[in-house]
Structures are given as C-alpha cells and as structure tokens.
Scaffold this motif. Structure first.
Motif, PDB file in Angstrom:
ATOM      1  N   TYR A  95       0.356   0.156   3.967  1.00  0.00           N
ATOM      2  CA  TYR A  95      -0.364  -0.482   2.807  1.00  0.00           C
ATOM      3  C   TYR A  95       0.472  -1.461   2.197  1.00  0.00           C
ATOM      4  CZ  TYR A  95      -3.324   0.589  -1.433  1.00  0.00           C
ATOM      5  OH  TYR A  95      -4.346   0.342  -2.313  1.00  0.00           O
TER       6      TYR A  95
ATOM      7  N   ASN B 242      -1.040  -5.133   1.370  1.00  0.00           N
ATOM      8  CA  ASN B 242      -1.004  -5.649   0.182  1.00  0.00           C
ATOM      9  C   ASN B 242      -0.327  -6.961   0.176  1.00  0.00           C
ATOM     10  OD1 ASN B 242      -1.995  -3.674  -1.436  1.00  0.00           O
ATOM     11  ND2 ASN B 242      -0.229  -2.926  -1.858  1.00  0.00           N
TER      12      ASN B 242
ATOM     13  N   GLN C 128      -7.365  -2.725   7.079  1.00  0.00           N
ATOM     14  CA  GLN C 128      -7.386  -1.796   6.274  1.00  0.00           C
ATOM     15  C   GLN C 128      -8.728  -1.055   6.416  1.00  0.00           C
ATOM     16  OE1 GLN C 128      -7.746  -2.759   1.619  1.00  0.00           O
ATOM     17  NE2 GLN C 128      -5.587  -1.825   1.831  1.00  0.00           N
TER      18      GLN C 128
ATOM     19  N   HIS D 177     -11.213   1.472   4.857  1.00  0.00           N
ATOM     20  CA  HIS D 177     -11.815   2.188   3.777  1.00  0.00           C
ATOM     21  C   HIS D 177     -12.720   3.196   4.258  1.00  0.00           C
ATOM     22  CE1 HIS D 177     -10.983  -1.115   0.591  1.00  0.00           C
ATOM     23  NE2 HIS D 177     -10.386  -1.467   1.586  1.00  0.00           N
TER      24      HIS D 177
ATOM     25  N   ASP E  13      -6.909   4.253   4.404  1.00  0.00           N
ATOM     26  CA  ASP E  13      -6.295   3.565   3.649  1.00  0.00           C
ATOM     27  C   ASP E  13      -6.681   3.488   2.037  1.00  0.00           C
ATOM     28  OD1 ASP E  13      -4.434   2.501   5.687  1.00  0.00           O
ATOM     29  OD2 ASP E  13      -5.973   1.364   6.281  1.00  0.00           O
ATOM     30  N   VAL E  14      -7.866   3.442   1.917  1.00  0.00           N
ATOM     31  CA  VAL E  14      -8.734   3.678   0.788  1.00  0.00           C
ATOM     32  C   VAL E  14      -9.847   4.465   0.719  1.00  0.00           C
ATOM     33  CG1 VAL E  14      -9.503   2.330  -1.198  1.00  0.00           C
ATOM     34  CG2 VAL E  14      -7.922   1.086   0.045  1.00  0.00           C
TER      35      VAL E  14
ATOM     36  N   LYS F  84      -2.815   8.221  -1.187  1.00  0.00           N
ATOM     37  CA  LYS F  84      -3.502   6.924  -0.610  1.00  0.00           C
ATOM     38  C   LYS F  84      -4.286   6.281  -1.380  1.00  0.00           C
ATOM     39  CE  LYS F  84      -2.914   9.171   3.956  1.00  0.00           C
ATOM     40  NZ  LYS F  84      -3.362  10.525   4.450  1.00  0.00           N
ATOM     41  N   GLY F  85      -5.118   4.997  -1.072  1.00  0.00           N
ATOM     42  CA  GLY F  85      -5.653   4.329  -2.165  1.00  0.00           C
ATOM     43  C   GLY F  85      -6.858   4.888  -2.391  1.00  0.00           C
TER      44      GLY F  85
ATOM     45  N   LEU G 178      -2.265   2.395  -6.403  1.00  0.00           N
ATOM     46  CA  LEU G 178      -3.356   3.030  -5.665  1.00  0.00           C
ATOM     47  C   LEU G 178      -4.706   2.971  -6.040  1.00  0.00           C
ATOM     48  CD1 LEU G 178      -1.234   6.293  -4.221  1.00  0.00           C
ATOM     49  CD2 LEU G 178      -1.427   4.063  -3.176  1.00  0.00           C
TER      50      LEU G 178
ATOM     51  N   TRP H 186      -8.406   1.884  -7.201  1.00  0.00           N
ATOM     52  CA  TRP H 186      -9.220   0.818  -7.224  1.00  0.00           C
ATOM     53  C   TRP H 186     -10.538   1.080  -8.292  1.00  0.00           C
ATOM     54  CZ3 TRP H 186     -10.245  -2.869  -2.719  1.00  0.00           C
ATOM     55  CH2 TRP H 186      -9.110  -2.933  -1.873  1.00  0.00           C
TER      56      TRP H 186
END
Ligand SMILES: Nc1nc2c(c(=O)[nH]1)N[C@@H](CNc1ccc(C(=O)N[C@@H](CCC(=O)N[C@@H](CCC(=O)N[C@@H](CCC(=O)O)C(=O)O)C(=O)O)C(=O)O)cc1)CN2
Ligand SMILES: [Zn+2]
Length: 759
Positions: free
Chosen positions: A413, A417, A636, A638, A659-660, A683-684, A718, A720
C-alpha cells in the motif's frame, strides 16, 4: 389407485415479455395512471393463474403475485409501516407502498437485502414497537378474484410469522418470542377469513426453518403454530420450507398442521435421512419438492421417480404432493421464445413453464407407471448425453496459479501510495454510470444488426468521453469508464468467455422491477481475447487521473449464472478465475494498474448451514486470489461488495487480500461499520456514503455523518469515499447532483483532518 397431486409454490411475476416490469416503470414515470396500472396488473395476474391451470397443476398458488416484493406485501398487510412514511391507519396506499420500497424525498427507503442464498432481494420490515394489525387481507382478495374470474380455488401463499420476524429488524433479539406472539391474532384472523371464503389448503412459507435455529427457537416455533392451529382448526396449513434441509425435523412433524413441505433437491440427503429415521405422520401430507425451482436444467425425472418411490415406503402416494423445490420466481418464465440457443443446449433446459410440464408428467407417470410412460422420463439422460459430447472435463491446471502476492499489504500500500499520491480520503465511484435509454436503445439496435459495429462503438466512446469530463469537473480522484458497453456485469463477461450460452428472454426478477438474464454455463470456461481493454484504455487516454479497470470476479460470475448441477462449482470458479487473471494481466500490461474485481455475490453464495461455510469460503477466496495475485506490488487491486450482512464473512473478506474494498453501507445506516469496529479491518476501505437505489439526492450532512462515523473507527489513511454501488440504474441529473455532494463532503472531511494534524 395412486393419487399423487401436483402443486406449485409460486409463479414468476415478470411475465413472458417483462410486461409486469414495464407496467411498473411506466407507472413510476407517471406515463400511466393508477387505474391503468391496476387493470394491467390484474390481467397479468389472471393470465399467470390460467396458464398454471392449463398445465394441470392441482394446487395453484395465489397471493404470490406482488407489485414489488412479497415480504413488503406482508409488512404492509400488517400495517407495519415505519413512522417516517407518516402512514396513519387502514390499508397502505400504493404511494406509501412504493415509498417504502424506493424512498421518496421525505424519507429514505427501507433496507433491501438478499432473500436467503438467491439473487432476489426483499425489503426488510421494520418493527419499531408497532403491534401488527391486519389492515388488508391481501391473499383473501387474490383468492376471491381467482375464484370469481377463473373459477380457480387457489392455494393462498403467505409468509409465516417466524420467518417474517427473523427477516425483520428494529427489535431486540430478546424480544423475539414476545413480538412473535403478537402475530398470533393477525395470522388467526388472516387464516380464518381465508377459510370462511373457502380456501382448502394454505401454504405458509417458513423457509427460515432451514437455517441453524436453536432448540429453543424450534420450541417457540412449535408453540406458535400449535396456538394458531387451535385458533383456526378448519384451515389446512402446509408449512413450506425450501433451499435446504430442515434443522429440526423431528419437532417439525409433530406440529398439528395438515402438511409439511420439504426440499428434496437442495436438502435431499438430510431430509430423506430424517424421514427414514423418524418416519412421517400418517395424518399429514408431504410436499415433495422434487423439481429444482432455482435452476434451469431439465430434471432427471427418472431419478425423481425413484425418490418418490423411495418416499412411498414412509409416505403413501395419496399423501404426497409433488412440487417444485421453491417458488419459480427464481427462473425465467418459458423457453418458447428461445430461438437463438444452440439446440443441444436448449434441449437440456427447462424454464418455469417447462418445469410445470415436468411436474405434470411426473405426477401422471407416478399415478400410472406403465412401461411406455416410464420411458417418457428419460429425456434428461438423452439431452445430457448430447451436452456432454460438448464436454465438461474437470481441469486441474488452475490449481497451479499463484494465490498469494509477494509482499504484505502494508508494504504494497505504501508503494501504491507513492505511485499515485492521492489526497487523503480519495473519492471514487463503483464502476457504472447511468445506462440511459439511448445507450440501451443503441445496443438493442446493434444486436439486431440495425446499427454497425463502428457506429455502436462510437456511441459508447462518446459516453465514456462525456463521463470522463464530468468526473474531472466533479473533481473525483479515481475515475472509471462507466461500463456503458455492458448490458449486465455478469452477462457481459459471460458473452465473451467460452463455455457460456445466452438466452434471449431468460429474465429473472432481481429486485423491484429490475431483472437479470443470467448466462448459462454449459461447458469449460476459457478466454481467447481481452474483454475490457479497449474501453478502459480509451478512457485512460482522455485523462491524467487514474482510471480503474473494472471486472466482475469469479465467484460472482459463477453465482449469478445458471450452472450445470453436474459440474463441481469449485472447478467452474477456478476456470473463471484463470480467465479473469488473463484479463487482469492484459490490463496491467497495458498500463492500467488500478483494477477492481467486483465480488458482490460472495456473501450470497454462502451456504445456509454454518457447517458448510468453510468449504465454500475456502474455494471462493482461493478463486478470487487466483484471479488477482499474480500482479506487480504496485498494481492496486480493488474489490466491491453490496447488499449483505458482512459480519459473518468478515474474516474471508480480509483473506481476499484486496488492497481496497468498497462496501455498501447506507441502506443499513452504517450498521455495517460495527463489523469493522470489532474486527479491525486493516486494508483500504471505502464505506458507501449514499444509497444508489433511490433517486433521492442526500444532503451533505447525511454523507458527512457516515464519513465521521467511519473515521471514528478506521484510520483515515485507509479510508476512501464512494457511493454504495454502481450508478447504472440512476438518472444522469440526480447522479451528478449526488456526486457533487459526495465530493464536497469528502473535501470538508479532508480539511477537518488536515486541520487536526496541523494543530
Ligand atoms: N446479474 C446481476 N445481479 C445483480 C446485480 C447486477 O448488476 N447484475 N446487481 C445487484 C442488484 N440487481 C440489479 C439487477 C438488475 C439491474 C438492472 O439494471 N437491470 C436492467 C436490465 C439490464 C440489462 O441487461 N439490459 C440489457 C437489455 C435491456 C433491455 O431491456 N432492452 C430492451 C430494448 C432497449 C430499449 O429499447 O430500451 C428490450 O430488450 O426490450 C442491455 O442494456 O442491453 C433492467 O431490469 O432494466 C440492476 C441491479 C445484485 N444482483
Ligand atoms: Zn454493488
């Protein structure tokens, strides 16, 4: 003389040409008035009954027809309207009924969630300290109508109090037994009015009996029905279960109702074991769920026939009622219009009406089993032999795919970033933007050959360009191309993968007027060429901001397709995963390195019985990881999930190692956050900040409060900010307006945080 009877548990509402759906949508759009609406709906309702009568069904269900959802019907029949809809007394008006389902500007909609392990969604009742009251006997109206108009003595179908309350919210667990008791008088009244009108058999659905309920709960259940039966001794109740075996067979068959309905497909082994072990009371009828009510394959009627014969050692034929395992709500209406299917595939299929034909055949052959009639049961074998020549061969190569990324999340991550340098609380959307009439019309014409490939593609491109511009203007951080080229997120991929077939008209209700046309997996799945590259790359070429690649995950493609019963689902999931990994790698190779792999159906596929959870979750997680692990650390991954209670599977969600994750929250008013409070998700994560199922544009305060609530338990780095789900069902205007509010809310939360840091 044998006299087995046949029965149906529920018929699809949507109509052969989705006329039900179209009527609803015209009414909501005010292009037809209430009178036209009711007239049309009555026509469809009667047509469905007449069809079942023509098919020779002995017990035809009535009251299963709904304007939206049968759980919502039950709640409104009992006057259980949440206060925010300002309903005072008496029958619930059509506008209040639809407001509960869809929300209005004054009040948010009721929560909607999955009906057991299906892709059908019901409206969650809210109890709110209210005593149930029979404000309108809906099944009675349906019963009288069928009798008057068609001379059909229907079998009323009602949702039982135990299941209803289990599916409801707005009360404390400890209050369950007490509240349940308050339903005795209303069910008593409901049933006695039906009996007075001449109903002979009433189907009371209690599917919750297949869940892991405790002994105490079963005790409560038994007492409840004892009381109801004492109050209305002149009604013949058949307690109907489906989707699995019942948890407390021995207690269940002691309840003094007329009959018990069991599933002999999905719960076959346990249900038949129980009957063999404990026997079946002589004075009861057994509803034999023998035709698969939620899959579309021709039944193996020879096998069904053997099961019925086996059962007859314990239950005489005269006490057997042959029926589908569940309501036919979960399958398309009829095969008649399927002119485009490969004849070999088509020959192996049975939709709703064909299932009723199978039922009739099975009943007639059981009642008169001559050599030549028995031969008629053989069709399944013939069809599947031919289908097997197209060959399902379980492949093992997939087991070799990597299922682990080379670095742990924390390290990845950080690298990610650095690569994107996004602001704190980055904003994004879930993938789809409004599928306007124009997009759908263009696709419709293109499919019919009235629009050239070039024109259609140009059309899609212009939509992508328009929405990239809109997203930039809104100042969203991570963009999407909008999914305009997709009819449905599963059907679209199925069409591009080998091993799938497509119906023209195989629609099934998903929620309200929304339908899906699940693809059919009949053979080995594989991928020849990229499926999403063109549109994604085009979108990325128009902007400097990252555009997320957008795929549907293996478990969701599997769960939202009709899969052959005779192939292991796990292997099919691995095959899909392998194909998806190819797609992920094509995107990555082309420079798209933020990739979302949606798994909204992960939770839905969870077996109803706890003891089966681990096996499923293990292969489901493995399939997801197969499709997403073999990528660079800076890529990444998702994922996205919606409409479910995630508490139970939170560990598995972590195991996906995405990751997200973006997750739906707002219809359940951030209840989901509690799962993340106790199970620190590390995690995200994007918790949806507004409901996308309602045209209502929420206020900034509402969104801010969800963000603040989330920030009180999750580290800001983390977190969103995104809507609950894709926006394909929304109009453009409300979408832009809501996203504008969302970005504003995110920015002010961001400012707050920066202030805190600098103070
Ligand atoms: N499979 C699946 N399950 C899911 C979801 C999902 O997205 N997919 N989401 C969740 C909620 N469920 C949903 C289910 C359906 C829809 C939805 O939007 N359905 C559309 C149909 C989507 C579709 O496949 N559209 C096709 C065909 C559209 C169509 O009806 N065409 C007309 C002609 C077009 C015209 O002239 O307007 C026709 O054939 O008559 C297309 O775009 O190509 C609908 O009912 O209206 C949304 C959410 C959970 N389960
Ligand atoms: Zn979603």
């Amino acid at each position: 003389m044998k006299t087995v009877k046949s029965s149906n548990l529920g018929y699809p509402r949507i109509g052969e040409n989705r006329e039900w759906k179209k009527t609803l949508e015209s009414f909501w759009a005010s292009t037809i008035n209430e009178e036209t609406f009711s007239t049309r709906m009555k026509k469809y309702r009667l047509h469905h009954l007449q069809k079942q009568k023509n098919k020779g069904i002995d017990y035809i269900p009535i009251g299963d027809f709904s304007y939206y959802d049968h759980v919502l019907d039950t709640a409104s029949m009992f006057g259980l309207v949440p206060k925010r809809f300002a309903h005072t007394s008496g029958p619930v008006s059509l506008s209040t009924y639809f407001a509960m389902a869809r929300g209005n500007q004054a009040a948010h909609a009721c929560e909607m969630t999955k009906w057991f392990d299906t892709n059908y969604h019901y409206i969650v009742p809210e109890i709110e300290n209210k005593e149930p009251e029979l404000v309108e006997n809906k099944p009675l109206h349906a019963f009288l109508e069928a009798k008057k108009e068609l001379n059909i003595i229907g079998k009323p179908v009602i949702l039982g109090p135990f299941t209803f309350l289990k599916l409801a919210k707005g009360y404390k667990k400890e209050e369950f037994a007490n509240i349940l008791n308050s339903f005795v008088p209303v069910y008593t009244q409901l049933l006695s009015e039906l009996a007075d009108a001449g109903a002979k058999l009433v189907q009371v659905d209690e599917p919750y009996l297949v869940m892991d309920i405790t002994k105490e709960e079963m005790e409560i259940f038994s007492n409840l029905y004892r009381e109801i039966v004492t109050n209305v001794p002149n009604v013949n109740i058949i307690l109907q279960t489906y989707f699995e075996s019942v948890s407390h067979y021995e207690q269940l068959v002691q309840i003094p109702v007329k009959g018990i309905g069991l599933d002999f497909v999905y719960g076959y082994k346990e249900n038949i074991d129980a009957i063999e072990r404990f026997g079946f009371p002589e004075d009861k009828v057994l509803g034999v769920g023998i035709i698969d009510g939620r899959n579309i394959w021709r039944s193996n009627l020879l096998e069904s026939h053997q099961i019925i014969n086996k059962l007859s050692n314990h239950v005489p034929f005269k006490n057997q009622i042959l029926q589908p395992t569940s309501s036919l709500l979960h399958v398309p209406v009829c095969l008649e219009q399927e002119t485009g299917l490969d004849p070999i595939v088509k020959d192996a299929l049975a939709f709703g009406d064909e299932k009723l034909d199978e039922l009739r055949l099975l009943r007639d052959v059981t009642n008169d089993p001559t050599q030549s009639s028995l031969e008629l049961l053989n069709r399944h074998q013939q069809s599947f032999e031919k289908l097997n020549e197209s060959n399902w061969r379980v492949r093992k190569e997939t087991a070799g795919l990597p299922t682990k990324r080379t670095k742990e999340f924390q390290e990845r991550y950080q690298l990610q970033n650095q690569k994107w340098n996004l602001p704190l609380l980055p904003t994004t959307t879930i993938g789809s933007f409004p599928q306007t009439k124009e997009v759908r019309k263009a696709r419709f014409k293109w499919r019919k050959g009235e629009l050239s490939n070039d024109t259609y593609e140009a059309n899609i491109k212009s939509m992508i360009a328009r929405w990239i511009r809109i997203q930039e203007e809104l100042d969203i951080d991570v963009l999407v191309h909008g999914e305009f080229e997709r009819n449905d997120m599963v059907e679209f991929f199925g069409e591009k993968l080998n091993g799938f077939a497509f119906s023209k008209n195989g629609w099934v209700q998903s929620y309200g007027s929304r339908c899906v046309k699940p693809p059919i997996i009949f053979g080995n799945v594989s991928l020849d060429k990229p499926m999403t590259l063109n549109e994604t790359l085009y979108a990325q070429s128009l902007t400097d901001r990252p555009v997320k690649g957008m795929l549907t995950g293996p478990v969701t493609i599997l769960n939202w397709s009709f899969v052959r019963n005779d192939i292991p689902h796990q292997e099919a999931a691995y095959q899909i995963a392998e194909a998806l990994l190819k797609e992920v790698q094509s995107l990555e190779h082309a420079g798209i390195t933020m990739i979302q792999v949606d798994e909204p159906a992960l939770r839905e596929g969870l077996p109803l019985k706890k003891e089966k959870h681990n096996t499923y979750l293990n292969w489901a997680v493995e399939a997801f990881r197969m499709s997403t692990s073999d990528v660079a650390e800076t890529t990444q991954i998702h994922t996205h999930m919606c409409y479910s209670d995630f508490n139970e599977i939170i560990e598995a969600i972590k195991e996906l190692d995405a990751d997200v994750i973006s997750i739906e929250t707002s219809r359940s008013h951030a209840e989901i956050i509690s799962a993340f409070e106790t199970n620190i998700y590390d995690k995200g994560i994007g918790l949806g900040v507004y409901d996308i199922h309602s045209p209502r544009v929420p206020s900034e305060e509402e969104m801010t409060s969800t963000i603040e609530r989330a920030l009180s338990v999750l580290p800001a780095e983390l977190f969103w900010v995104n809507p609950d789900c894709g926006l394909k069902t929304r109009g453009e205007k409300e979408t832009v307006a809501a996203l504008e509010v969302m970005v504003k809310a995110a920015k002010s939360a961001r400012n707050q945080l920066t202030k805190q840091v600098t103070q």
